[in-house]
Design a protein around this motif. Structure first.
Motif, PDB file in Angstrom:
ATOM      1  N   CYS A   1      -8.169  -9.204 -26.389  1.00  0.00           N
ATOM      2  CA  CYS A   1      -8.367 -10.557 -26.913  1.00  0.00           C
ATOM      3  C   CYS A   1      -7.363 -10.806 -28.040  1.00  0.00           C
ATOM      4  O   CYS A   1      -7.260  -9.993 -28.962  1.00  0.00           O
ATOM      5  CB  CYS A   1      -9.785 -10.726 -27.449  1.00  0.00           C
ATOM      6  SG  CYS A   1     -11.067 -10.344 -26.250  1.00  0.00           S
ATOM      7  N   ASP A   2      -6.649 -11.911 -27.965  1.00  0.00           N
ATOM      8  CA  ASP A   2      -5.628 -12.240 -28.955  1.00  0.00           C
ATOM      9  C   ASP A   2      -6.103 -13.416 -29.801  1.00  0.00           C
ATOM     10  O   ASP A   2      -6.189 -14.544 -29.314  1.00  0.00           O
ATOM     11  CB  ASP A   2      -4.314 -12.595 -28.251  1.00  0.00           C
ATOM     12  CG  ASP A   2      -3.157 -12.768 -29.223  1.00  0.00           C
ATOM     13  OD1 ASP A   2      -3.408 -12.907 -30.443  1.00  0.00           O
ATOM     14  OD2 ASP A   2      -1.994 -12.777 -28.776  1.00  0.00           O
ATOM     15  N   PRO A   3      -6.435 -13.170 -31.071  1.00  0.00           N
ATOM     16  CA  PRO A   3      -6.920 -14.269 -31.917  1.00  0.00           C
ATOM     17  C   PRO A   3      -5.859 -15.307 -32.213  1.00  0.00           C
ATOM     18  O   PRO A   3      -6.185 -16.446 -32.573  1.00  0.00           O
ATOM     19  CB  PRO A   3      -7.373 -13.546 -33.187  1.00  0.00           C
ATOM     20  CG  PRO A   3      -6.582 -12.277 -33.217  1.00  0.00           C
ATOM     21  CD  PRO A   3      -6.397 -11.881 -31.785  1.00  0.00           C
ATOM     22  N   ALA A   4      -4.590 -14.952 -32.059  1.00  0.00           N
ATOM     23  CA  ALA A   4      -3.517 -15.893 -32.380  1.00  0.00           C
ATOM     24  C   ALA A   4      -3.542 -17.105 -31.457  1.00  0.00           C
ATOM     25  O   ALA A   4      -3.353 -18.247 -31.901  1.00  0.00           O
ATOM     26  CB  ALA A   4      -2.163 -15.193 -32.299  1.00  0.00           C
ATOM     27  N   ASP A   5      -3.773 -16.870 -30.176  1.00  0.00           N
ATOM     28  CA  ASP A   5      -3.789 -17.990 -29.226  1.00  0.00           C
ATOM     29  C   ASP A   5      -5.116 -18.130 -28.486  1.00  0.00           C
ATOM     30  O   ASP A   5      -5.263 -18.968 -27.592  1.00  0.00           O
ATOM     31  CB  ASP A   5      -2.651 -17.858 -28.215  1.00  0.00           C
ATOM     32  CG  ASP A   5      -2.723 -16.568 -27.387  1.00  0.00           C
ATOM     33  OD1 ASP A   5      -3.726 -15.823 -27.520  1.00  0.00           O
ATOM     34  OD2 ASP A   5      -1.789 -16.312 -26.616  1.00  0.00           O
ATOM     35  N   GLY A   6      -6.119 -17.295 -28.847  1.00  0.00           N
ATOM     36  CA  GLY A   6      -7.424 -17.381 -28.222  1.00  0.00           C
ATOM     37  C   GLY A   6      -7.458 -16.905 -26.786  1.00  0.00           C
ATOM     38  O   GLY A   6      -8.379 -17.237 -26.039  1.00  0.00           O
ATOM     39  N   SER A   7      -6.474 -16.093 -26.402  1.00  0.00           N
ATOM     40  CA  SER A   7      -6.404 -15.644 -25.016  1.00  0.00           C
ATOM     41  C   SER A   7      -7.240 -14.394 -24.791  1.00  0.00           C
ATOM     42  O   SER A   7      -7.426 -13.578 -25.687  1.00  0.00           O
ATOM     43  CB  SER A   7      -4.959 -15.361 -24.604  1.00  0.00           C
ATOM     44  OG  SER A   7      -4.413 -14.303 -25.387  1.00  0.00           O
ATOM     45  N   VAL A   8      -7.758 -14.268 -23.583  1.00  0.00           N
ATOM     46  CA  VAL A   8      -8.523 -13.090 -23.149  1.00  0.00           C
ATOM     47  C   VAL A   8      -7.862 -12.587 -21.866  1.00  0.00           C
ATOM     48  O   VAL A   8      -7.810 -13.321 -20.869  1.00  0.00           O
ATOM     49  CB  VAL A   8      -9.991 -13.439 -22.901  1.00  0.00           C
ATOM     50  CG1 VAL A   8     -10.757 -12.231 -22.344  1.00  0.00           C
ATOM     51  CG2 VAL A   8     -10.646 -13.926 -24.190  1.00  0.00           C
ATOM     52  N   VAL A   9      -7.388 -11.350 -21.898  1.00  0.00           N
ATOM     53  CA  VAL A   9      -6.636 -10.803 -20.769  1.00  0.00           C
ATOM     54  C   VAL A   9      -7.253  -9.477 -20.340  1.00  0.00           C
ATOM     55  O   VAL A   9      -7.484  -8.601 -21.182  1.00  0.00           O
ATOM     56  CB  VAL A   9      -5.150 -10.587 -21.139  1.00  0.00           C
ATOM     57  CG1 VAL A   9      -4.389  -9.982 -19.964  1.00  0.00           C
ATOM     58  CG2 VAL A   9      -4.521 -11.905 -21.567  1.00  0.00           C
TER      59      VAL A   9
ATOM     60  N   ILE B   1     -22.019 -12.384 -31.306  1.00  0.00           N
ATOM     61  CA  ILE B   1     -21.236 -11.481 -32.141  1.00  0.00           C
ATOM     62  C   ILE B   1     -19.934 -12.185 -32.479  1.00  0.00           C
ATOM     63  O   ILE B   1     -19.204 -12.624 -31.574  1.00  0.00           O
ATOM     64  CB  ILE B   1     -20.931 -10.154 -31.412  1.00  0.00           C
ATOM     65  CG1 ILE B   1     -22.232  -9.457 -31.027  1.00  0.00           C
ATOM     66  CG2 ILE B   1     -20.060  -9.250 -32.269  1.00  0.00           C
ATOM     67  CD1 ILE B   1     -22.054  -8.424 -29.950  1.00  0.00           C
ATOM     68  N   GLU B   2     -19.620 -12.334 -33.738  1.00  0.00           N
ATOM     69  CA  GLU B   2     -18.373 -12.948 -34.167  1.00  0.00           C
ATOM     70  C   GLU B   2     -17.390 -11.850 -34.532  1.00  0.00           C
ATOM     71  O   GLU B   2     -17.668 -11.009 -35.387  1.00  0.00           O
ATOM     72  CB  GLU B   2     -18.623 -13.885 -35.340  1.00  0.00           C
ATOM     73  CG  GLU B   2     -19.508 -15.069 -34.995  1.00  0.00           C
ATOM     74  CD  GLU B   2     -19.702 -16.021 -36.163  1.00  0.00           C
ATOM     75  OE1 GLU B   2     -19.318 -15.649 -37.291  1.00  0.00           O
ATOM     76  OE2 GLU B   2     -20.221 -17.126 -35.943  1.00  0.00           O
ATOM     77  N   THR B   3     -16.236 -11.860 -33.879  1.00  0.00           N
ATOM     78  CA  THR B   3     -15.241 -10.829 -34.131  1.00  0.00           C
ATOM     79  C   THR B   3     -13.856 -11.342 -33.762  1.00  0.00           C
ATOM     80  O   THR B   3     -13.672 -11.943 -32.698  1.00  0.00           O
ATOM     81  CB  THR B   3     -15.540  -9.543 -33.322  1.00  0.00           C
ATOM     82  OG1 THR B   3     -14.533  -8.558 -33.570  1.00  0.00           O
ATOM     83  CG2 THR B   3     -15.625  -9.814 -31.826  1.00  0.00           C
ATOM     84  N   GLY B   4     -12.902 -11.153 -34.660  1.00  0.00           N
ATOM     85  CA  GLY B   4     -11.508 -11.466 -34.372  1.00  0.00           C
ATOM     86  C   GLY B   4     -11.253 -12.890 -33.912  1.00  0.00           C
ATOM     87  O   GLY B   4     -10.373 -13.122 -33.074  1.00  0.00           O
TER      88      GLY B   4
END
Length: 251
Positions: free
Chosen positions: A235-243, A119-122
Motif C-alpha cells: 500500500c502506497d500512502p503517497a498515491d493511495g494505491s494498493v498493489v 484500523i487506521e494505518t499509513g
C-alpha cells in the motif's frame, strides 16, 4: 493476506502445523510484513456438537488458534469471521454465542476486538467485517450476509474519503458492472472512489475481478497445502494505491 486456514482442535493436525509454518515464513520475509489479515474460516467448525458449547467457558480450538498466533505470528494479526468460524449455530443456538466466544478468546488483543473493526494505518483505513453477522440459518451463513447496521457503519466509514481496504470472508463479488443484487454492492458503488481493494476467501482459489474501479481479490485456501498460500500486498500512502505484489500458492 491469508484465508481458510481451518485450524482444528488437534495440535498435530497437518493444517495446524502449516499455519504455524506460514507464520514463521511470513515473519522471515524482507522487507518485514507489517500485518496479517486472515479472511475467515480460521477454524474448522467451531462447534461440531451441541455438547461442545458450554456458556462462559473457553472453547479449546479457539485457545489453540490464539496460541498459534501468539507463538508464530510476531506481527499484528487480524481476524475476520467465516461461516466455519460460527458453525453450527443455526441448528441449536442463535448467532451471538459463537461471536461471543471469539470475543472472549481474543479479549485484550487487536486480533478480534469487535465483529467489525477499523484500523487506521499509513493513510489507509482497513475495514474488517463479519460477513456471518446477518445469518439466520445454515444457508444464509454459507452465503454471506451483513446486517443493516453493518452496512450503515461501512457507509459512514467510506464517506470520510480515507482510502479503504475491505476484508471479509464470503466471496461477494458483483457479476458485471450493473450488478447491485447484494445489499453490499450499492454501498460500494456509492463510495467507489474510497474503496481501493476488497479481499475475500471462502471459494478456496485465487481470483481477481475489477468492478467500477474496485479490485476484488479472492485468496486461496491455506488448508491442505504443503506450504504457505497468501497474497502479499503493498500500500502506497503517497498515491493511495494498493498493489498485490505476489500471490503465493504452494501445492
Amino acid at each position: 493476506m491469508i484465508s481458510d486456514t481451518h485450524v482444528t482442535a488437534s495440535e498435530t493436525h497437518p493444517d495446524n502445523l502449516l499455519f504455524a509454518a506460514t507464520g514463521a515464513h511470513l515473519a522471515g520475509l524482507e522487507p518485514p510484513i507489517e500485518r496479517v489479515v486472515s479472511t475467515g474460516d480460521n477454524v474448522d467448525d467451531l462447534y461440531m456438537f451441541q455438547q461442545m458449547f458450554v456458556p462462559d467457558e473457553p472453547v479449546p480450538v479457539l485457545e489453540l488458534y490464539r496460541g498459534l498466533i501468539d507463538q508464530h505470528f510476531p506481527m499484528p494479526f487480524h481476524v475476520a469471521l467465516g461461516n466455519h468460524d460460527v458453525r453450527f449455530f443455526d441448528t441449536w443456538l442463535d448467532a451471538t454465542g459463537p461471536a461471543g466466544a471469539w470475543l472472549d478468546a481474543f479479549a485484550g488483543t487487536e486480533s478480534f476486538p469487535a465483529r467489525d473493526t477499523k484500523i487506521e494505518t499509513g493513510g489507509f483505513q482497513l475495514l474488517i467485517l463479519d460477513s456471518t453477522a446477518g445469518a439466520t440459518d445454515y444457508a444464509s451463513n454459507d452465503a454471506g450476509t451483513f446486517t443493516g447496521e453493518q452496512l450503515d457503519w461501512l457507509a459512514a466509514r467510506l464517506a470520510t474519503g480515507v482510502p479503504a481496504i475491505l476484508f471479509f470472508h464470503h466471496a461477494l463479488i458483483p457479476d458485471g458492472p450493473d450488478d447491485l443484487s447484494h445489499p453490499l454492492f450499492p454501498v460500494l458503488a456509492d463510495h467507489a472512489d474510497s474503496v481501493r481493494a476488497v479481499f475475500v476467501g471462502h471459494v478456496h482459489h485465487f481470483g481477481h475481478v475489477q468492478w467500477r474501479g474496485i479490485d476484488f481479490y479472492t485468496t486461496g485456501e491455506l488448508k491442505g497445502h504443503d506450504g504457505p498460500v497468501y497474497h502479499l500486498v503493498e500500500c502506497d500512502p503517497a498515491d493511495g494505491s494498493v498493489v498485490v505484489i505476489e500471490a503465493v500458492e504452494t501445492p
